[in-house]
Design a protein around this motif. Structure first.
Motif, mmCIF file in Angstrom:
data_model
loop_
_atom_site.group_PDB
_atom_site.id
_atom_site.type_symbol
_atom_site.label_atom_id
_atom_site.label_comp_id
_atom_site.label_asym_id
_atom_site.label_seq_id
_atom_site.Cartn_x
_atom_site.Cartn_y
_atom_site.Cartn_z
ATOM 1 N N THR A 160 -34.195 -11.071 43.743
ATOM 2 C CA THR A 160 -34.220 -9.709 43.215
ATOM 3 C C THR A 160 -33.145 -8.869 43.876
ATOM 4 N N ILE A 161 -32.791 -7.802 43.188
ATOM 5 C CA ILE A 161 -31.804 -6.857 43.712
ATOM 6 C C ILE A 161 -32.322 -5.454 43.462
ATOM 7 N N LYS A 162 -31.917 -4.526 44.311
ATOM 8 C CA LYS A 162 -32.348 -3.138 44.164
ATOM 9 C C LYS A 162 -31.196 -2.217 44.537
ATOM 10 N N THR A 163 -31.344 -0.954 44.198
ATOM 11 C CA THR A 163 -30.343 0.026 44.587
ATOM 12 C C THR A 163 -30.608 0.466 46.019
ATOM 13 N N VAL A 164 -29.551 0.773 46.737
ATOM 14 C CA VAL A 164 -29.678 1.226 48.120
ATOM 15 C C VAL A 164 -30.179 2.655 48.121
#
Length: 658
Positions: A160-164
């Motif tokens: 998964t990836i997310k915004t900082v």
């Protein structure tokens, strides 16, 4: 070389078919005596190889330049390497590329063997468009029944990836999930590419999470930025590529379901082309071509070990630092610093700052000078009426107690860079407790002496209180402190101890703190504080009883002020000193200030008022009026105020003569 290629190709066939099948497929074959190797001839018609392929756009695996009309990316580079391997083997490998449908499932249907069926409604003609789909497909059992697979060319996982998020934005932190488990528990939404095998896996693994289907990876990223979803689920390698090129995105590190990436190959592809294609893909594995491409597209580019800088032309100590993606030399531990991480940071011992030590000396010097000044003044004014009433003997004892107590500031400044020894640790309580006992014992005995005299006079009784009795009272108060400190020194004396407060991840100490401690210090401190509180409460009670005696005989008002100051400082400072015990600098500062204020307040209140009275007050009151005021409490305050305003001077004998 050609014979070797043919041997390798036929060896692959022999793993699944008979020798006769291999010979009939490959042409004329000769079986060597070892029974394992075949030489195949008649390959002249395979010099030119053309493969019809659909390409599935998915950065960084496959990208298309609208202006240049060129396919780029990981798979574009891999196709170029395969052509190089083919030429080395005497073949001219060509790919007829055409964009496939953007969905993984729809593209896969075009090379599957179940066209024109309920599972795959595409007509047979449509399924013959491509022999190969160039895309990052996961291998699985159901797919293997519909298509052939190329050799695995990458290993990956789902992630998964997310915004900082801004750590100061508390509202954003509420939806800042790191794992799908957290997201599912918190009722969050995850973006997933629609029509993919990955979507099925994720939804089966986390069925209670909310999902938003995206038609493309770029749309998933946009929804992530817009806050539609908190996490975007996709192939870890693809996510790493995006985070590598966009620092506003962060791969969470969550990994599940290891996957192997392959190309789907149609069973209708010519067997010879299929075998050669697979052979050249295995070559890309064995000669580290795939490792090079993986580093190019998915790894952060850093300088070689020992180098740093934008052009990797600067030194970076290889033992203690490595270059980051910007070329900056990052030290692996806080123990090292400098542009090249070659400067060792000395352990922060948290020693007392020089200015604090000098301040402690200055505070002691102020009190010592004040004691000396008051001593000289008392000696010079010893025949003055008010000084005689106050008893120079008592006044000098008070000065002695304040001096000894203030002297305890000096041993508090002693310290050690190691584990000692620091003798000042145990000297401090000796000086402070003895000085405190002498001071408070003198004040207590003085006010008690006056109270007994006036009480006897009010009853027309004669009483004699000798100096010896007074000294015994002071000695009795002091001996209690001495006994407690002596037991403390014998059982578990204070000693210097240095404790490591922080280390790097290698266990090397970065900072430490030294302080005085012992096994039972809390017990002895509690006993001493309790004893001092009892003495101050007793003295306060006596001040209350003598409140109606004229200030010329007993300064109960000013004694009460000094006792209240003492009590307040003790109550407030004790817990504060316990709290800051592990902070040497703060502890020294507070101890020094507390001791200084405590003693200086007594000097200022007692001796300052006495000096003022001697040099300014000209009105005196006789002993009979003072006894009368003491005997009638209801009228005492008004009478005392009237007497203080009297203009006549009445002769009065010294108190010792009464």
């Amino acid at each position: 070389m050609l014979s070797a290629i043919r041997r390798g190709m036929c060896l692959w066939i022999l793993s699944g078919v008979t020798r006769t099948q291999c010979a009939s497929f490959a042409g004329e074959a000769t079986l060597k005596s070892d029974g394992r190797t075949l030489e195949v001839t008649n390959y002249d018609d395979l010099k030119n190889i053309t493969i019809r392929a659909g390409i599935l756009l998915a950065p960084p695996f496959a990208m298309y330049g609208e202006d240049s009309g060129i396919y780029t990316g990981f798979q574009g580079d891999l196709l170029g390497r395969l052509q190089t391997f083919a030429k080395a083997d005497g073949f001219n490998l060509n790919f007829e590329l055409e964009l496939s449908p953007p969905q993984y499932g729809a593209a896969l249907d075009l090379v599957a063997n179940d066209c024109n069926s309920t599972v795959n409604p595409n007509p047979i003609e449509e399924c013959q468009r491509f022999e190969l789909i160039i895309g990052d497909y996961y291998v699985n059992g159901p797919r293997s029944m519909r298509i052939d697979f190329s050799p695995t060319w990458l290993k990956t996982t789902m992630s998964t990836i997310k915004t900082v998020k801004d750590p100061k934005d508390k509202a954003a932190q509420l939806t800042d999930f790191t794992t799908l488990t957290q997201l599912q528990a918190g009722g969050g939404t995850a973006c997933v590419p629609e029509g993919t095998y990955l979507r099925e896996v994720v939804m089966n693994k986390f069925p209670r999470a909310n999902y938003s289907d995206c038609p493309s990876p770029n749309e998933c990223v946009q929804r992530l930025r817009d806050g539609v979803c908190s996490l975007y689920v996709d192939d870890e390698l693809a996510l790493r590529y995006r985070a590598l090129n966009d620092r506003s995105l962060e791969v969470t590190g969550e990994q599940f379901n290891t996957q192997y990436i392959v190309w789907p190959i149609s069973y209708n592809m010519d067997r010879e082309k299929s075998l050669l294609l697979k052979k050249w893909m295995y070559t890309s594995v064995s000669n580290a071509t795939l490792d090079d491409l993986s580093y190019k597209y998915f790894d952060v580019k850093v300088c070689p070990l020992g180098l740093a800088g934008p052009s990797c032309d600067k030194k970076c100590d290889p033992k203690h630092g490595t270059s980051d993606r910007d070329g900056k030399c990052i030290c692996q531990s806080s123990k090292w610093t400098g542009e090249d991480c070659s400067i060792e940071v000395e352990e922060d011992l948290n020693l007392y700052p020089d200015w604090e030590v000098y301040l402690a000396y200055a505070l002691f010097a102020i009190n010592a000078f004040a004691c000396l000044l008051c001593f000289v003044w008392v000696h010079l004014k010893r025949y003055t009426r008010l000084v005689k009433l106050w008893q120079p003997f008592f006044l000098k004892f008070i000065l002695l107690g304040c001096f000894v107590s203030s002297a305890s500031i000096i041993p508090t400044t002693q310290q050690s860079e190691g584990d000692g020894p620091v003798y000042g640790c145990m000297v401090f309580p000796w000086l402070y407790c003895i000085g405190f006992s002498i001071t408070l014992g003198t004040l207590l005995s003085k006010i008690f002496r006056v109270y007994r005299l006036f009480q006897a006079a009010s009853r027309a009784q004669r009483v004699t209180i000798t100096a010896r009795e007074t000294l015994l009272m002071i000695f009795g108060i002091t001996i209690v402190d001495v006994a407690v400190i002596a037991v403390w020194s014998g059982v578990a004396p204070l000693h210097w101890k240095r404790t490591i407060t922080s280390t790097d991840h290698f266990g090397q100490p970065l900072s430490s703190a030294g302080y005085c401690t012992s096994d039972y210090w809390k017990v002895f401190v509690t006993i001493i504080v309790a004893w001092h509180l009892v003495l101050m409460l007793m003295a306060s009670y006596l001040c209350y009883l003598t409140r109606n005696i004229s200030s010329q005989f007993a300064e109960s008002k000013y004694l009460a002020i000094s006792l209240f100051s003492n009590l307040q400082i003790t109550v407030v400072s004790t817990p504060v000193l316990i709290i800051v015990k592990a902070d040497p600098s703060t502890s020294l500062f507070i101890r020094s200030i507390v001791i200084w204020i405590n003693d200086f307040a007594i000097l200022a209140i007692i001796f300052g008022n006495l000096m003022y009275s001697v040099h300014t007050i000209k009105v005196e009151i006789d002993i009979s009026t003072a006894v009368s005021m003491f005997s009638v409490p209801a009228e005492s305050e008004a009478a005392r105020r009237r007497s203080d305003r009297r203009l006549s001077v009445i002769a009065l004998r010294p108190l010792e003569e009464q």
